[in-house]
Design a protein around this motif. Structure first.
Motif, short mmCIF file in Angstrom:
data_model
loop_
_atom_site.label_atom_id
_atom_site.label_comp_id
_atom_site.label_asym_id
_atom_site.label_seq_id
_atom_site.Cartn_x
_atom_site.Cartn_y
_atom_site.Cartn_z
N THR A 207 2.17 12.41 27.00
CA THR A 207 1.04 12.74 27.67
C THR A 207 0.80 14.36 27.57
OG1 THR A 207 1.34 10.78 28.73
CG2 THR A 207 -0.41 12.37 29.67
N GLU A 208 1.80 15.12 27.81
CA GLU A 208 1.48 16.58 27.93
C GLU A 208 1.13 17.10 26.66
OE1 GLU A 208 4.11 20.28 29.22
OE2 GLU A 208 4.95 18.25 29.66
N ILE A 209 1.75 16.67 25.59
CA ILE A 209 1.52 17.22 24.09
C ILE A 209 0.07 16.83 23.79
CG2 ILE A 209 1.97 17.24 21.65
CD1 ILE A 209 4.95 17.17 22.58
N SER A 210 -0.04 15.68 23.97
CA SER A 210 -1.53 15.04 23.67
C SER A 210 -2.65 15.78 24.48
CB SER A 210 -1.51 13.49 24.20
OG SER A 210 -2.90 13.00 23.61
N ALA A 211 -2.44 15.84 25.61
CA ALA A 211 -3.52 16.58 26.35
C ALA A 211 -3.88 18.11 25.81
CB ALA A 211 -3.08 16.53 27.90
N ALA A 212 -2.53 18.60 25.50
CA ALA A 212 -2.51 20.03 25.11
C ALA A 212 -3.43 20.26 23.82
CB ALA A 212 -1.24 20.74 24.84
N VAL A 213 -3.22 19.22 23.08
CA VAL A 213 -3.77 19.11 21.54
C VAL A 213 -5.17 18.99 21.89
CG1 VAL A 213 -4.08 17.85 19.34
CG2 VAL A 213 -1.76 18.52 20.35
N GLN A 214 -5.73 17.87 22.75
CA GLN A 214 -6.93 17.55 22.98
C GLN A 214 -7.77 18.83 23.51
OE1 GLN A 214 -7.30 14.15 25.22
NE2 GLN A 214 -6.27 12.84 23.90
N GLN A 215 -7.09 19.65 24.45
CA GLN A 215 -7.61 20.89 25.16
C GLN A 215 -7.82 22.03 24.26
OE1 GLN A 215 -8.77 21.10 28.10
NE2 GLN A 215 -9.48 23.34 27.74
N HIS A 216 -6.95 22.22 23.06
CA HIS A 216 -7.26 22.99 22.04
C HIS A 216 -8.07 22.67 21.07
CE1 HIS A 216 -5.76 25.51 18.50
NE2 HIS A 216 -5.67 26.45 19.42
N LYS A 218 -10.90 21.15 21.96
CA LYS A 218 -12.04 21.03 22.66
C LYS A 218 -12.51 22.57 22.80
CE LYS A 218 -14.16 19.78 27.07
NZ LYS A 218 -14.00 19.32 28.20
N GLN A 219 -11.45 23.53 22.88
CA GLN A 219 -11.68 24.81 22.95
C GLN A 219 -12.25 25.51 21.50
OE1 GLN A 219 -8.25 26.80 23.92
NE2 GLN A 219 -8.44 26.38 26.24
N LEU A 220 -11.94 24.79 20.49
CA LEU A 220 -12.10 25.14 19.25
C LEU A 220 -13.44 24.36 18.71
CD1 LEU A 220 -8.85 25.63 17.39
CD2 LEU A 220 -9.94 27.33 18.37
N LYS A 221 -13.97 23.36 19.44
CA LYS A 221 -14.88 22.52 19.06
C LYS A 221 -14.83 21.94 17.94
CE LYS A 221 -18.23 25.18 21.80
NZ LYS A 221 -19.67 25.96 21.70
#
Length: 416
Positions: A207-216, A218-221
């Motif tokens: 969950t932690e890695i998946s959330a970090a990837v999704q956040q990244h 999202k930041q890069l659109k």
């Protein structure tokens, strides 16, 4: 006896004198009859007292018919009714189809006791008028031909320039197109790889890695980038293809040295003209096409391109406010018909019969040579076709071009 002898001598002298007068009269009449001009001797009332035989050849009247008539009856009403008739003038005799010049020689202050008060001459200027007309027509034809040659040379120069530009532009455009195509393939592979990575991360159930990837992401659109990159590449490829088409159209349009006849698609010719003239047209008018099924036309496509472009640009220039240009194609019997109409200002009725004349223009000085429609007319005539115009002031103008479907039915076009 001596008195009788004197009387006889005087009688002989008088007879000799009368004979000389009669001889002089005949010589005078013979001399006048040798003159091609009509010579009239008129009295105070304008009645003809003497006249030579030229009246018959020039005016179709006998001497007997002319004697006693008013010489001013030979003039048109606008001259004969003048209170003060000019001493010389020129007029057109509609009845006889001749241009005539008259001159009056009054006997003012003459001491001769005579009923004759004036001599009038009539000279036939018809031949001079015909020569002047022929010279004017020949000059206009030569001037138009010379101007058309200059126009063709300009178009040929543009064609040469376009060929050079096409070569210089097509090379970089070629590798831009190739690189964009490769870039599209690379982008597709990167998208596949991103999807693959997303699937692996999802399988790890971290969950932690998946959330970090999704956040990244999202930041890069990244989702937007993935969707937009394909559209950008597709639009860029389309733009490169348009550059290639425009250059090719310009090169093809300007190739006036190609005088060969071939079967051409007139819809493609019209679209080519629209492409070349779009900068002049698009800000003035909306184009409406009504293309019906028509056969290919045996023609010189480059010359017809010139005709279509000229009519389309003229239609746009005739619009004071944004309007509509309608292009319609159809067949009528053995003819292909092209109609180009606009809802612009229209053409004044007195100008309609002259718009195909060389150097005639209704445009402001410096904005038109008056050769465009003349060249259009000449090109269509050489294709054994017809071009007509109907216009109404304030409503618009409609040009109709008719071209033969079969060269055999209307003679082979002689385009040069």
């Amino acid at each position: 006896m001596r008195v009788q002898q004197q009387i006889e001598e005087q009688h002989q002298q008088l007879q000799a004198l009368f004979s000389q007068v009669e001889t002089g009269k005949r010589e005078w009449e013979w001399s006048l009859d040798c003159i091609n001009d009509v010579v009239i001797l008129a009295d105070e009332q304008g009645k003809i007292r003497r006249i030579n035989k030229a009246i018959t050849t020039m005016m179709g009247l006998t001497i007997a018919e002319a004697i006693g008539s008013d010489w001013r009856d030979l003039l048109p009403d606008e001259l004969s009714t003048l209170a003060n008739l000019p001493l010389n003038d020129e007029f057109y005799d509609h009845k006889r189809g001749k241009w005539l010049h008259y001159q009056i020689f009054p006997f003012e202050g003459s001491t001769i006791d005579s009923q004759i008060v004036q001599v009038v001459t009539l000279h036939d200027n018809t031949a001079i008028w015909k020569i002047n007309l022929e010279l004017s027509e020949a000059y206009a034809h030569q001037k138009a031909a010379q101007s058309q040659m200059v126009h063709q040379e300009k178009m040929a120069s543009i064609g040469q320039l376009a060929a050079g530009v096409a070569h210089e532009i097509n090379n970089p455009t070629g590798f831009i197109t190739s690189n964009l195509s490769s870039l599209g393939k690379y982008a597709a592979k990167l998208n596949q790889h991103i999807t693959f990575l997303e699937e692996i991360i999802a399988k790890q159930q971290d969950t932690e890695i998946s959330a970090a990837v999704q956040q990244h992401q999202k930041q890069l659109k990244l989702s937007f980038v993935q969707d937009d990159i394909n559209d950008l590449i597709e639009e860029s490829l389309e733009g490169a293809e348009r550059i290639k088409t425009i250059v090719q159209n310009l090169k093809s349009f300007s190739r006036v040295d190609d005088t060969g006849m071939s079967h051409a698609n007139l819809h493609q010719c019209l679209d080519s003209a629209l492409s070349i003239g779009q900068n002049e047209i698009r800000y003035k008018a909306t184009i409406t096409k009504d293309y019906q099924d028509i056969p290919d036309c045996n023609c010189n496509a480059q010359q017809l391109n010139q005709v279509f472009l000229n009519l389309l640009v003229n239609a746009a220039q005739a619009m004071e406010q944004p309007g509509t240009i309608t292009i319609q194609t159809l067949t009528e019997g053995s003819w292909i018909v092209i109609k180009i109409s606009d809802d612009g200002t229209g053409i004044e009725p007195e100008f309609l019969s002259r718009i195909f004349e060389p150097f005639f223009t209704t445009k402001d000085v410096g904005k038109g040579t008056g050769l465009g429609l003349s060249i259009c007319y000449d090109i269509i005539q050489k294709h054994h076709g017809e071009i007509t115009v109907v216009s109404e002031v304030g409503q618009g103008t409609n040009f109709t071009i008719k071209l033969p479907i079969s060269a055999e039915e209307h003679n082979e076009p002689s385009v040069s």
